[in-house]
Design a protein around this motif. Structure first.
Motif, PDB file in Angstrom:
ATOM      1  N   PHE A  39      -8.251   7.417   1.907  1.00 16.73           N
ATOM      2  CA  PHE A  39      -8.219   8.838   1.550  1.00 16.73           C
ATOM      3  C   PHE A  39      -8.510   9.714   2.761  1.00 16.73           C
ATOM      4  O   PHE A  39      -9.188   9.312   3.700  1.00 16.73           O
ATOM      5  CB  PHE A  39      -9.296   9.111   0.488  1.00 16.73           C
ATOM      6  CG  PHE A  39      -9.396  10.543   0.042  1.00 16.73           C
ATOM      7  CD1 PHE A  39      -8.477  11.079  -0.844  1.00 16.73           C
ATOM      8  CD2 PHE A  39     -10.406  11.359   0.527  1.00 16.73           C
ATOM      9  CE1 PHE A  39      -8.567  12.407  -1.255  1.00 16.73           C
ATOM     10  CE2 PHE A  39     -10.511  12.676   0.120  1.00 16.73           C
ATOM     11  CZ  PHE A  39      -9.588  13.199  -0.771  1.00 16.73           C
ATOM     12  N   SER A  40      -8.019  10.955   2.708  1.00 17.49           N
ATOM     13  CA  SER A  40      -8.388  12.033   3.632  1.00 17.49           C
ATOM     14  C   SER A  40      -7.931  13.342   3.006  1.00 17.49           C
ATOM     15  O   SER A  40      -7.102  13.340   2.092  1.00 17.49           O
ATOM     16  CB  SER A  40      -7.726  11.841   5.002  1.00 17.49           C
ATOM     17  OG  SER A  40      -8.173  12.829   5.922  1.00 17.49           O
ATOM     18  N   TYR A  41      -8.458  14.463   3.500  1.00 19.32           N
ATOM     19  CA  TYR A  41      -8.033  15.764   2.984  1.00 19.32           C
ATOM     20  C   TYR A  41      -7.948  16.778   4.120  1.00 19.32           C
ATOM     21  O   TYR A  41      -8.424  16.526   5.236  1.00 19.32           O
ATOM     22  CB  TYR A  41      -8.975  16.264   1.876  1.00 19.32           C
ATOM     23  CG  TYR A  41     -10.386  16.552   2.339  1.00 19.32           C
ATOM     24  CD1 TYR A  41     -10.748  17.812   2.807  1.00 19.32           C
ATOM     25  CD2 TYR A  41     -11.362  15.565   2.302  1.00 19.32           C
ATOM     26  CE1 TYR A  41     -12.039  18.081   3.230  1.00 19.32           C
ATOM     27  CE2 TYR A  41     -12.653  15.821   2.725  1.00 19.32           C
ATOM     28  CZ  TYR A  41     -12.989  17.077   3.188  1.00 19.32           C
ATOM     29  OH  TYR A  41     -14.265  17.333   3.619  1.00 19.32           O
ATOM     30  N   ILE A  50      -2.602   7.252   6.887  1.00 20.11           N
ATOM     31  CA  ILE A  50      -3.233   8.411   6.245  1.00 20.11           C
ATOM     32  C   ILE A  50      -3.391   9.545   7.257  1.00 20.11           C
ATOM     33  O   ILE A  50      -3.082  10.700   6.958  1.00 20.11           O
ATOM     34  CB  ILE A  50      -4.597   8.025   5.637  1.00 20.11           C
ATOM     35  CG1 ILE A  50      -4.408   7.044   4.477  1.00 20.11           C
ATOM     36  CG2 ILE A  50      -5.363   9.269   5.184  1.00 20.11           C
ATOM     37  CD1 ILE A  50      -5.703   6.422   3.980  1.00 20.11           C
ATOM     38  N   LYS A  51      -3.875   9.220   8.442  1.00 18.56           N
ATOM     39  CA  LYS A  51      -4.090  10.241   9.487  1.00 18.56           C
ATOM     40  C   LYS A  51      -2.770  10.923   9.833  1.00 18.56           C
ATOM     41  O   LYS A  51      -2.711  12.157   9.944  1.00 18.56           O
ATOM     42  CB  LYS A  51      -4.714   9.597  10.727  1.00 18.56           C
ATOM     43  CG  LYS A  51      -5.039  10.561  11.838  1.00 18.56           C
ATOM     44  CD  LYS A  51      -6.214  11.423  11.471  1.00 18.56           C
ATOM     45  CE  LYS A  51      -6.613  12.316  12.621  1.00 18.56           C
ATOM     46  NZ  LYS A  51      -7.671  13.248  12.260  1.00 18.56           N
ATOM     47  N   ILE A 103       0.858  -1.190   0.000  1.00 17.53           N
ATOM     48  CA  ILE A 103       0.000   0.000   0.000  1.00 17.53           C
ATOM     49  C   ILE A 103       0.890   1.235   0.000  1.00 17.53           C
ATOM     50  O   ILE A 103       1.732   1.404   0.882  1.00 17.53           O
ATOM     51  CB  ILE A 103      -0.913   0.048   1.247  1.00 17.53           C
ATOM     52  CG1 ILE A 103      -1.681  -1.250   1.440  1.00 17.53           C
ATOM     53  CG2 ILE A 103      -1.828   1.279   1.184  1.00 17.53           C
ATOM     54  CD1 ILE A 103      -2.791  -1.500   0.477  1.00 17.53           C
ATOM     55  N   ASP A 104       0.687   2.102  -0.982  1.00 17.86           N
ATOM     56  CA  ASP A 104       1.409   3.378  -1.042  1.00 17.86           C
ATOM     57  C   ASP A 104       0.501   4.481  -0.543  1.00 17.86           C
ATOM     58  O   ASP A 104      -0.636   4.623  -1.013  1.00 17.86           O
ATOM     59  CB  ASP A 104       1.843   3.688  -2.486  1.00 17.86           C
ATOM     60  CG  ASP A 104       2.908   2.735  -2.992  1.00 17.86           C
ATOM     61  OD1 ASP A 104       3.856   2.462  -2.237  1.00 17.86           O
ATOM     62  OD2 ASP A 104       2.784   2.264  -4.140  1.00 17.86           O
ATOM     63  N   VAL A 105       0.983   5.261   0.421  1.00 18.76           N
ATOM     64  CA  VAL A 105       0.249   6.408   0.957  1.00 18.76           C
ATOM     65  C   VAL A 105       1.019   7.641   0.517  1.00 18.76           C
ATOM     66  O   VAL A 105       2.214   7.759   0.776  1.00 18.76           O
ATOM     67  CB  VAL A 105       0.123   6.336   2.496  1.00 18.76           C
ATOM     68  CG1 VAL A 105      -0.583   7.573   3.031  1.00 18.76           C
ATOM     69  CG2 VAL A 105      -0.610   5.062   2.916  1.00 18.76           C
ATOM     70  N   MET A 106       0.312   8.562  -0.178  1.00 18.79           N
ATOM     71  CA  MET A 106       1.007   9.714  -0.769  1.00 18.79           C
ATOM     72  C   MET A 106       0.099  10.939  -0.797  1.00 18.79           C
ATOM     73  O   MET A 106      -1.115  10.807  -0.659  1.00 18.79           O
ATOM     74  CB  MET A 106       1.437   9.372  -2.191  1.00 18.79           C
ATOM     75  CG  MET A 106       0.256   9.175  -3.126  1.00 18.79           C
ATOM     76  SD  MET A 106       0.619   8.198  -4.589  1.00 18.79           S
ATOM     77  CE  MET A 106       0.300   6.551  -3.970  1.00 18.79           C
ATOM     78  N   ILE A 107       0.710  12.097  -1.006  1.00 15.68           N
ATOM     79  CA  ILE A 107      -0.074  13.310  -1.214  1.00 15.68           C
ATOM     80  C   ILE A 107      -0.718  13.186  -2.593  1.00 15.68           C
ATOM     81  O   ILE A 107      -0.050  12.893  -3.580  1.00 15.68           O
ATOM     82  CB  ILE A 107       0.807  14.569  -1.104  1.00 15.68           C
ATOM     83  CG1 ILE A 107       1.359  14.688   0.329  1.00 15.68           C
ATOM     84  CG2 ILE A 107       0.011  15.822  -1.486  1.00 15.68           C
ATOM     85  CD1 ILE A 107       2.365  15.794   0.532  1.00 15.68           C
TER      86      ILE A 107
END
Length: 197
Positions: free
Chosen positions: A67-69, A99-100, A7-11
């Motif tokens: 996801f989150s923003y 993500i958080k 799993i890649d977590v990125m902007i």
């Protein structure tokens, strides 16, 4: 032998707009399953967050995982981390925490003096917030920016917020104040407690 999922977590960026409808459907489905409200966002709103570099996305290859923003309010004195969601196929892998953490760091980097807040009805998010140094507060401690509060209009619990004069709702308000002199001590205690859990 079980295969490990990468799993890649990125902007997020403009190219991730292809995932927006899946993100919105996943958020809406999760709210229905939990029986809780969530502020509804449009495709355009979420896509704009991506284009502005104000969102974090998790992908398993080309498959949406989470996801989150972030958004600033009240002349950039307040920042929210919002819309945290993990697709059901990828829950239990620690993606929400990743993500958080990234949205929190992104918010702190972009607006280092802003108070960061979160409205949530989820116990897991409350726990993550606490470990990051957030504390529960009253709604009056949050931004008075009308644009933020209009975002709650699409929530099924909006009538509660209105009936109470915006003092109470189903969600818990949590705030990270970078100027709080007791913050460092609370963060140490939360980290120590997390290690014990």
């Amino acid at each position: 032998m079980e295969q490990k999922i990468e799993i890649d977590v990125m902007i997020a960026e403009a190219s991730h707009e292809v995932y927006v409808d899946t993100i919105l459907e996943t958020i809406e489905s999760a709210a229905k399953v939990r029986g809780t409200g969530i502020a509804k966002r449009t495709h355009e709103y979420v896509a704009q967050k991506m284009k502005e570099g104000k969102a974090v996305i998790a992908l398993a290859g080309n498959e949406f995982a989470g996801f989150s923003y972030i958004e600033s309010w009240g002349n950039k004195q307040y920042v929210t981390t919002s819309g945290l969601i993990v697709h059901p196929d990828f829950r239990g892998l620690g993606i929400a925490r990743r993500i958080k953490d990234m949205t929190f760091r992104l918010a702190r980097m972009r607006w280092p003096k802003a108070k960061v807040f979160s409205l949530t009805s989820g116990a897991a998010v409350m726990k993550m917030n606490t470990e990051l140094g957030y504390v529960p507060v009253t709604f009056s401690d949050l931004t008075d920016d009308e644009a933020f509060w209009r975002g709650c209009n699409g929530c099924v619990n909006h009538d509660i917020l209105e009936r109470t004069g915006r003092k109470y709702c189903i969600c818990t308000a949590m705030l990270f104040d970078p100027a709080d002199p007791h913050r460092a001590q609370r963060e140490r205690e939360a980290r120590d407690q997390a290690k014990k859990d």
